[in-house]
Design a protein around this motif. Structure first.
Motif, PDB file in Angstrom:
ATOM      1  N   MET A 184      56.783  49.614  40.052  1.00 53.97           N
ATOM      2  CA  MET A 184      56.057  49.851  38.968  1.00 53.97           C
ATOM      3  C   MET A 184      56.131  51.482  38.671  1.00 53.97           C
ATOM      4  SD  MET A 184      54.939  47.022  37.721  1.00 53.97           S
ATOM      5  CE  MET A 184      56.355  46.427  38.233  1.00 53.97           C
ATOM      6  N   ARG A 185      55.945  52.199  39.759  1.00 58.84           N
ATOM      7  CA  ARG A 185      56.093  53.882  39.630  1.00 58.84           C
ATOM      8  C   ARG A 185      57.438  54.008  38.964  1.00 58.84           C
ATOM      9  NH1 ARG A 185      55.106  54.803  44.415  1.00 58.84           N
ATOM     10  NH2 ARG A 185      52.878  55.591  44.285  1.00 58.84           N
ATOM     11  N   ALA A 186      58.541  53.351  39.479  1.00 60.64           N
ATOM     12  CA  ALA A 186      59.897  53.577  38.946  1.00 60.64           C
ATOM     13  C   ALA A 186      59.871  53.257  37.282  1.00 60.64           C
ATOM     14  CB  ALA A 186      61.042  52.998  39.668  1.00 60.64           C
ATOM     15  N   ARG A 187      59.243  52.488  36.935  1.00 55.52           N
ATOM     16  CA  ARG A 187      59.573  51.732  35.453  1.00 55.52           C
ATOM     17  C   ARG A 187      58.297  52.562  34.576  1.00 55.52           C
ATOM     18  NH1 ARG A 187      57.566  45.962  34.552  1.00 55.52           N
ATOM     19  NH2 ARG A 187      56.579  46.532  32.599  1.00 55.52           N
ATOM     20  N   GLY A 188      57.363  53.656  35.358  1.00 57.36           N
ATOM     21  CA  GLY A 188      56.482  54.431  34.523  1.00 57.36           C
ATOM     22  C   GLY A 188      55.282  53.729  34.423  1.00 57.36           C
ATOM     23  N   GLY A 189      54.792  52.647  35.200  1.00 53.74           N
ATOM     24  CA  GLY A 189      53.604  52.022  35.295  1.00 53.74           C
ATOM     25  C   GLY A 189      53.679  50.567  34.950  1.00 53.74           C
ATOM     26  N   GLY A 190      52.647  49.796  34.774  1.00 55.88           N
ATOM     27  CA  GLY A 190      52.672  48.121  34.834  1.00 55.88           C
ATOM     28  C   GLY A 190      51.247  47.889  34.397  1.00 55.88           C
ATOM     29  N   GLU A 191      51.307  46.526  34.033  1.00 56.30           N
ATOM     30  CA  GLU A 191      50.026  45.783  33.385  1.00 56.30           C
ATOM     31  C   GLU A 191      49.744  44.947  34.705  1.00 56.30           C
ATOM     32  OE1 GLU A 191      51.553  44.219  29.847  1.00 56.30           O
ATOM     33  OE2 GLU A 191      50.584  45.794  28.637  1.00 56.30           O
ATOM     34  N   VAL A 192      48.352  44.607  34.767  1.00 56.44           N
ATOM     35  CA  VAL A 192      47.796  43.737  35.671  1.00 56.44           C
ATOM     36  C   VAL A 192      46.904  42.841  34.900  1.00 56.44           C
ATOM     37  CG1 VAL A 192      46.581  43.240  37.675  1.00 56.44           C
ATOM     38  CG2 VAL A 192      48.252  45.257  37.476  1.00 56.44           C
ATOM     39  N   ALA A 193      47.228  41.508  34.813  1.00 57.31           N
ATOM     40  CA  ALA A 193      46.277  40.640  34.221  1.00 57.31           C
ATOM     41  C   ALA A 193      45.050  40.283  34.813  1.00 57.31           C
ATOM     42  CB  ALA A 193      47.035  39.204  33.973  1.00 57.31           C
ATOM     43  N   VAL A 194      43.801  40.268  34.164  1.00 56.86           N
ATOM     44  CA  VAL A 194      42.533  39.786  34.838  1.00 56.86           C
ATOM     45  C   VAL A 194      41.859  38.868  33.961  1.00 56.86           C
ATOM     46  CG1 VAL A 194      42.468  42.171  36.119  1.00 56.86           C
ATOM     47  CG2 VAL A 194      41.457  41.652  33.660  1.00 56.86           C
ATOM     48  N   ASN A 195      40.970  38.369  34.656  1.00 60.61           N
ATOM     49  CA  ASN A 195      40.595  37.128  33.898  1.00 60.61           C
ATOM     50  C   ASN A 195      38.914  37.289  33.260  1.00 60.61           C
ATOM     51  OD1 ASN A 195      39.256  37.100  36.330  1.00 60.61           O
ATOM     52  ND2 ASN A 195      39.200  34.576  36.548  1.00 60.61           N
ATOM     53  N   SER A 196      38.485  38.478  33.061  1.00 56.59           N
ATOM     54  CA  SER A 196      37.305  38.704  32.368  1.00 56.59           C
ATOM     55  C   SER A 196      37.444  40.241  31.759  1.00 56.59           C
ATOM     56  CB  SER A 196      36.195  38.500  33.586  1.00 56.59           C
ATOM     57  OG  SER A 196      35.001  38.946  33.097  1.00 56.59           O
ATOM     58  N   ALA A 197      36.693  40.293  30.831  1.00 57.37           N
ATOM     59  CA  ALA A 197      36.393  41.851  30.078  1.00 57.37           C
ATOM     60  C   ALA A 197      35.786  42.586  31.030  1.00 57.37           C
ATOM     61  CB  ALA A 197      36.088  41.640  28.778  1.00 57.37           C
ATOM     62  N   THR A 198      34.432  41.805  31.554  1.00 59.10           N
ATOM     63  CA  THR A 198      33.528  42.639  32.242  1.00 59.10           C
ATOM     64  C   THR A 198      33.381  42.508  33.789  1.00 59.10           C
ATOM     65  OG1 THR A 198      31.933  40.723  31.953  1.00 59.10           O
ATOM     66  CG2 THR A 198      32.080  42.579  30.337  1.00 59.10           C
TER      67      THR A 198
ATOM     68  N   VAL B 298      53.582  39.141  32.086  1.00 54.55           N
ATOM     69  CA  VAL B 298      52.740  40.288  32.836  1.00 54.55           C
ATOM     70  C   VAL B 298      53.300  40.319  34.439  1.00 54.55           C
ATOM     71  CG1 VAL B 298      51.005  38.931  33.195  1.00 54.55           C
ATOM     72  CG2 VAL B 298      50.437  41.051  32.933  1.00 54.55           C
ATOM     73  N   PRO B 299      53.447  41.528  34.852  1.00 56.73           N
ATOM     74  CA  PRO B 299      53.931  41.665  36.049  1.00 56.73           C
ATOM     75  C   PRO B 299      53.187  41.269  37.197  1.00 56.73           C
ATOM     76  CG  PRO B 299      54.216  43.651  34.580  1.00 56.73           C
ATOM     77  CD  PRO B 299      53.180  42.910  33.985  1.00 56.73           C
ATOM     78  N   ALA B 300      51.984  41.471  37.098  1.00 61.90           N
ATOM     79  CA  ALA B 300      51.021  40.915  38.094  1.00 61.90           C
ATOM     80  C   ALA B 300      49.608  40.350  37.468  1.00 61.90           C
ATOM     81  CB  ALA B 300      50.916  42.158  39.110  1.00 61.90           C
ATOM     82  N   GLY B 301      48.891  39.692  38.612  1.00 63.13           N
ATOM     83  CA  GLY B 301      47.679  39.177  38.173  1.00 63.13           C
ATOM     84  C   GLY B 301      46.608  39.424  39.378  1.00 63.13           C
TER      85      GLY B 301
END
Length: 327
Positions: free
Chosen positions: A148-162, A200-203
């Protein structure tokens, strides 16, 4: 609570003197209502029905689970408003409602410190970070973070806004130095297909949500968030804090509360029975396969757990800049 702490708590509670245990005799035979934060068949429901079975003989009173859902997870606590503070009404609630709500919401639906009397910690459930089995990084947390660092970052899925996973992503980004952004899904059911498809790369959510896919080889759990030891449901998954991330500890814990004003001796007596019930073989056999690690303890220990979690997550939540208007 640490493993050593659980053993000490169990031994201490079971050795309580007669005057404390005598508090259980008050209103002998009258039913106790247990307000459950969840729908029938949910993990919370199974936990509370297991607890009700274990408490019936220990308290000498029937325990009647009362399912409350909705209100963003606050329904069980809201249902206790105006109820007597004599042990006839108990409330199951989680970390988000009792420890984190004052930090997350501009106008929290409840004031947990003013409205609730802590009785006993119930269970820990670790959070887990999962990726596709073929994700970059060689199947390790360090490798995935490097990718993820090599690609400049990444997204992580989560199942709640709060929920706490959102803020765990912010903390993971801060402690690893890798730019990571939470992607909000309305539920784990909505999140998992995108994660398995590689959209999405991770959850990151409660580890038990990933266990079926992890065992089937469709996803790989890279880390879990217990503070020590291994998770009984997936002992092969290492902790975050044994992979160079220091105090990266979190739990989707459950606790038992009563309406504020419950006498301390009565709270301690109920906690004695709860701790014994949680560690009975039949309870362990039912709860651990679902990812719930029974704990137990005293009212003081639950108050301390709330204080520790608030202190740990307050700066993270503040740094995220997020505040919710409603649950």
């Amino acid at each position: 609570m640490t493993l050593a702490g659980r053993r000490v708590a169990l031994a201490t509670l079971l050795a309580l003197p007669g005057p404390a245990r005598a508090q259980l005799g008050t209103q002998a035979g009258a039913p106790i209502r247990l307000l459950v934060n969840g729908t029938p068949g949910s993990l919370s429901d199974i936990l509370c029905r297991t607890l009700a079975e274990g408490l019936r003989d220990r308290l000498g009173r029937p325990i009647v689970p009362d399912n409350r859902s909705g209100a963003g997870g606050f329904a069980s606590v809201l249902g206790a408003r105006g109820m007597p503070a004599d042990g006839s009404v108990l409330v199951q609630a989680n970390i988000g409602v009792t420890a984190l709500a004052p930090l997350v919401f501009r106008r929290p639906p409840i004031d947990p410190d003013a409205e609730l009397a802590p009785i006993c910690h119930l269970t820990d459930s670790p959070f887990g970070l999962a990726v596709r089995a073929d994700a970059a990084g060689g199947g390790t947390l360090a490798g995935w973070l490097a990718a993820m660092r090599a690609r400049g970052g990444g997204e992580v899925a989560v199942n709640s806004a709060t929920g706490l996973p959102r803020f765990m992503v912010h903390r993971l980004s801060a402690v690893s130095g890798v730019p990571l952004t939470p992607v909000i899904y309305r539920s784990s059911g909505a999140m998992l297909p995108d994660l398995e498809a590689g959209h999405v790369p991770a959850g990151l959510t409660i580890g038990g949500e990933f266990i079926e896919q992890h065992r089937a080889g469709r996803l790989r759990l890279l880390a879990q968030s217990l503070g020590e030891g291994r998770w009984s449901l997936a002992p092969e998954v290492p902790r975050f804090n044994e992979q160079g991330l220091g105090d990266f500890v979190a739990s989707a814990w459950n606790g038992l509360f009563a309406p504020a004003g419950l006498p301390e001796l009565r709270a301690l007596a109920i906690a004695t029975a709860v701790t014994a019930a949680l560690h009975a073989p039949e309870a362990l056999m039912r709860l651990q396969p679902m990812g719930l690690e029974p704990t137990g303890g005293t009212p003081a220990q639950l108050r301390a757990r709330i204080a520790v979690d608030r202190a740990r997550w307050a700066p993270v939540i503040a740094a995220s800049g997020f505040k919710a208007d409603d649950p």
